[in-house]
Design a protein around this motif. Sequence first.
Motif, PDB file in Angstrom:
ATOM      1  N   PRO A 118       0.795  -1.154  -0.086  1.00  0.00           N
ATOM      2  CA  PRO A 118       0.039   0.001  -0.055  1.00  0.00           C
ATOM      3  C   PRO A 118       0.883   1.206  -0.061  1.00  0.00           C
ATOM      4  O   PRO A 118       1.669   1.446   0.712  1.00  0.00           O
ATOM      5  N   LEU A 119       0.484   2.123  -0.985  1.00  0.00           N
ATOM      6  CA  LEU A 119       1.425   3.289  -1.067  1.00  0.00           C
ATOM      7  C   LEU A 119       1.147   4.341   0.568  1.00  0.00           C
ATOM      8  O   LEU A 119       2.243   4.980   0.646  1.00  0.00           O
ATOM      9  N   ILE A 120      -0.007   4.072   1.062  1.00  0.00           N
ATOM     10  CA  ILE A 120       0.126   4.526   2.557  1.00  0.00           C
ATOM     11  C   ILE A 120       1.485   4.293   3.274  1.00  0.00           C
ATOM     12  O   ILE A 120       1.819   4.969   4.186  1.00  0.00           O
ATOM     13  N   LYS A 121       1.669   3.120   3.083  1.00  0.00           N
ATOM     14  CA  LYS A 121       2.813   2.454   3.822  1.00  0.00           C
ATOM     15  C   LYS A 121       4.075   3.348   3.859  1.00  0.00           C
ATOM     16  O   LYS A 121       5.031   3.447   4.480  1.00  0.00           O
ATOM     17  N   PHE A 122       4.180   3.767   2.328  1.00  0.00           N
ATOM     18  CA  PHE A 122       5.572   4.731   2.342  1.00  0.00           C
ATOM     19  C   PHE A 122       5.767   5.838   3.079  1.00  0.00           C
ATOM     20  O   PHE A 122       6.713   6.170   3.606  1.00  0.00           O
ATOM     21  N   ARG A 163      18.403  11.337   3.203  1.00  0.00           N
ATOM     22  CA  ARG A 163      18.177  12.631   3.314  1.00  0.00           C
ATOM     23  C   ARG A 163      19.244  13.185   2.665  1.00  0.00           C
ATOM     24  O   ARG A 163      20.467  13.246   2.837  1.00  0.00           O
ATOM     25  N   GLY A 164      19.075  14.285   1.527  1.00  0.00           N
ATOM     26  CA  GLY A 164      20.041  15.038   0.986  1.00  0.00           C
ATOM     27  C   GLY A 164      20.712  14.299  -0.412  1.00  0.00           C
ATOM     28  O   GLY A 164      21.559  15.075  -1.211  1.00  0.00           O
ATOM     29  N   GLU A 165      20.366  12.844  -0.514  1.00  0.00           N
ATOM     30  CA  GLU A 165      20.940  12.500  -1.617  1.00  0.00           C
ATOM     31  C   GLU A 165      20.011  12.744  -2.962  1.00  0.00           C
ATOM     32  O   GLU A 165      18.671  12.752  -2.645  1.00  0.00           O
ATOM     33  N   THR A 166      20.727  12.503  -3.921  1.00  0.00           N
ATOM     34  CA  THR A 166      20.026  12.469  -5.285  1.00  0.00           C
ATOM     35  C   THR A 166      20.232  11.238  -5.903  1.00  0.00           C
ATOM     36  O   THR A 166      21.406  10.863  -6.246  1.00  0.00           O
ATOM     37  N   ILE A 167      19.265  10.618  -6.215  1.00  0.00           N
ATOM     38  CA  ILE A 167      18.887   9.090  -6.777  1.00  0.00           C
ATOM     39  C   ILE A 167      18.427   9.087  -8.123  1.00  0.00           C
ATOM     40  O   ILE A 167      17.316   9.671  -8.507  1.00  0.00           O
ATOM     41  N   THR A 168      18.995   8.456  -9.116  1.00  0.00           N
ATOM     42  CA  THR A 168      18.384   8.095 -10.361  1.00  0.00           C
ATOM     43  C   THR A 168      17.802   6.783 -10.543  1.00  0.00           C
ATOM     44  O   THR A 168      18.521   6.019 -10.143  1.00  0.00           O
ATOM     45  N   VAL A 169      16.432   6.325 -10.604  1.00  0.00           N
ATOM     46  CA  VAL A 169      15.990   5.198 -10.689  1.00  0.00           C
ATOM     47  C   VAL A 169      15.537   5.003 -12.266  1.00  0.00           C
ATOM     48  O   VAL A 169      14.686   5.841 -12.742  1.00  0.00           O
ATOM     49  N   ILE A 170      16.081   4.174 -12.800  1.00  0.00           N
ATOM     50  CA  ILE A 170      15.826   3.888 -14.312  1.00  0.00           C
ATOM     51  C   ILE A 170      14.855   2.831 -14.507  1.00  0.00           C
ATOM     52  O   ILE A 170      15.113   1.606 -13.987  1.00  0.00           O
ATOM     53  N   MET A 185      12.159   8.143  -2.080  1.00  0.00           N
ATOM     54  CA  MET A 185      11.421   9.304  -1.921  1.00  0.00           C
ATOM     55  C   MET A 185      11.078   9.576  -0.336  1.00  0.00           C
ATOM     56  O   MET A 185      11.226  10.697   0.444  1.00  0.00           O
ATOM     57  N   SER A 186      10.647   8.453   0.180  1.00  0.00           N
ATOM     58  CA  SER A 186      10.095   8.410   1.448  1.00  0.00           C
ATOM     59  C   SER A 186      11.341   8.521   2.323  1.00  0.00           C
ATOM     60  O   SER A 186      11.022   8.858   3.678  1.00  0.00           O
ATOM     61  N   LEU A 187      12.342   8.077   2.232  1.00  0.00           N
ATOM     62  CA  LEU A 187      13.421   8.127   3.068  1.00  0.00           C
ATOM     63  C   LEU A 187      14.269   9.262   2.814  1.00  0.00           C
ATOM     64  O   LEU A 187      15.302   9.523   3.351  1.00  0.00           O
ATOM     65  N   GLY A 188      13.908  10.341   2.133  1.00  0.00           N
ATOM     66  CA  GLY A 188      14.194  11.845   1.904  1.00  0.00           C
ATOM     67  C   GLY A 188      15.005  11.982   0.643  1.00  0.00           C
ATOM     68  O   GLY A 188      15.545  13.296   0.715  1.00  0.00           O
ATOM     69  N   ALA A 189      15.234  11.230  -0.118  1.00  0.00           N
ATOM     70  CA  ALA A 189      16.081  11.385  -1.401  1.00  0.00           C
ATOM     71  C   ALA A 189      15.315  12.227  -2.326  1.00  0.00           C
ATOM     72  O   ALA A 189      13.957  12.126  -2.347  1.00  0.00           O
ATOM     73  N   THR A 190      16.119  12.822  -3.321  1.00  0.00           N
ATOM     74  CA  THR A 190      15.251  13.347  -4.413  1.00  0.00           C
ATOM     75  C   THR A 190      15.561  12.359  -5.499  1.00  0.00           C
ATOM     76  O   THR A 190      16.741  11.935  -5.661  1.00  0.00           O
ATOM     77  N   VAL A 191      14.372  11.939  -6.105  1.00  0.00           N
ATOM     78  CA  VAL A 191      14.534  10.921  -7.236  1.00  0.00           C
ATOM     79  C   VAL A 191      14.258  11.476  -8.439  1.00  0.00           C
ATOM     80  O   VAL A 191      13.214  12.128  -8.724  1.00  0.00           O
TER      81      VAL A 191
END
Length: 192
Positions: A118-122, A163-170, A185-191
């Motif tokens: 469930p998306l709510i869990k994120f 937090r503060g990390e930038t991550i690219t998901v392909i 994203m839930s863990l604070g990264a910019t994705v």
Amino acid sequence: MLKYLNMNALEGNIGVLIEANKQLRPKNTLNIIKLSKDPRVESYMKGKITACEEVGIGCQVHAPKDRAELELLLSILQKDPTQKIIVQTPIDEDIFGDVYNISKLVKLEQDVDGFEFPLIKFRELRTIPQFLNEPCFSPTAKGVLAMMYAARKEKGLDATNLRGETITVIGTGLTSGLPIANACMSLGATVY
């Protein structure tokens, strides 16, 4: 700055986990539900069957002929919580319906792919260890988060969040890309 995971450091641990798993001989059985004549499905299933054999988990393939037979099969499997289920994609939507509605037929705690996480869990899970302890979260995303956790810990970084990390998901597939992106994203990264 690019950061790379040290896969060699993780490789030895995987062998130890496989051996421990073989000795425990889990009662769980993986049930692969084949809903397509697409030739790619055979290849995907072969990989899962081989992986089950390697780690000592039972595996069965089921190929229901129509939606009614599929629903009957799932109702039988879902009476036993040790029966784990993968609905192998792609599926013949003209016979069985779309993958989203099929995935809703599988109980969350038996869904190996984590389609119905469930998306709510994120919003509730805020640390990597919380995601890793969540039994119904995408196994592929769990593996990626476990590698991130190990790599961050090895480098002396805060291993609990991004937090503060930038991550690219392909890719944004339901079983890998989307759960990985949502977790990061839930863990604070910019994705991206």
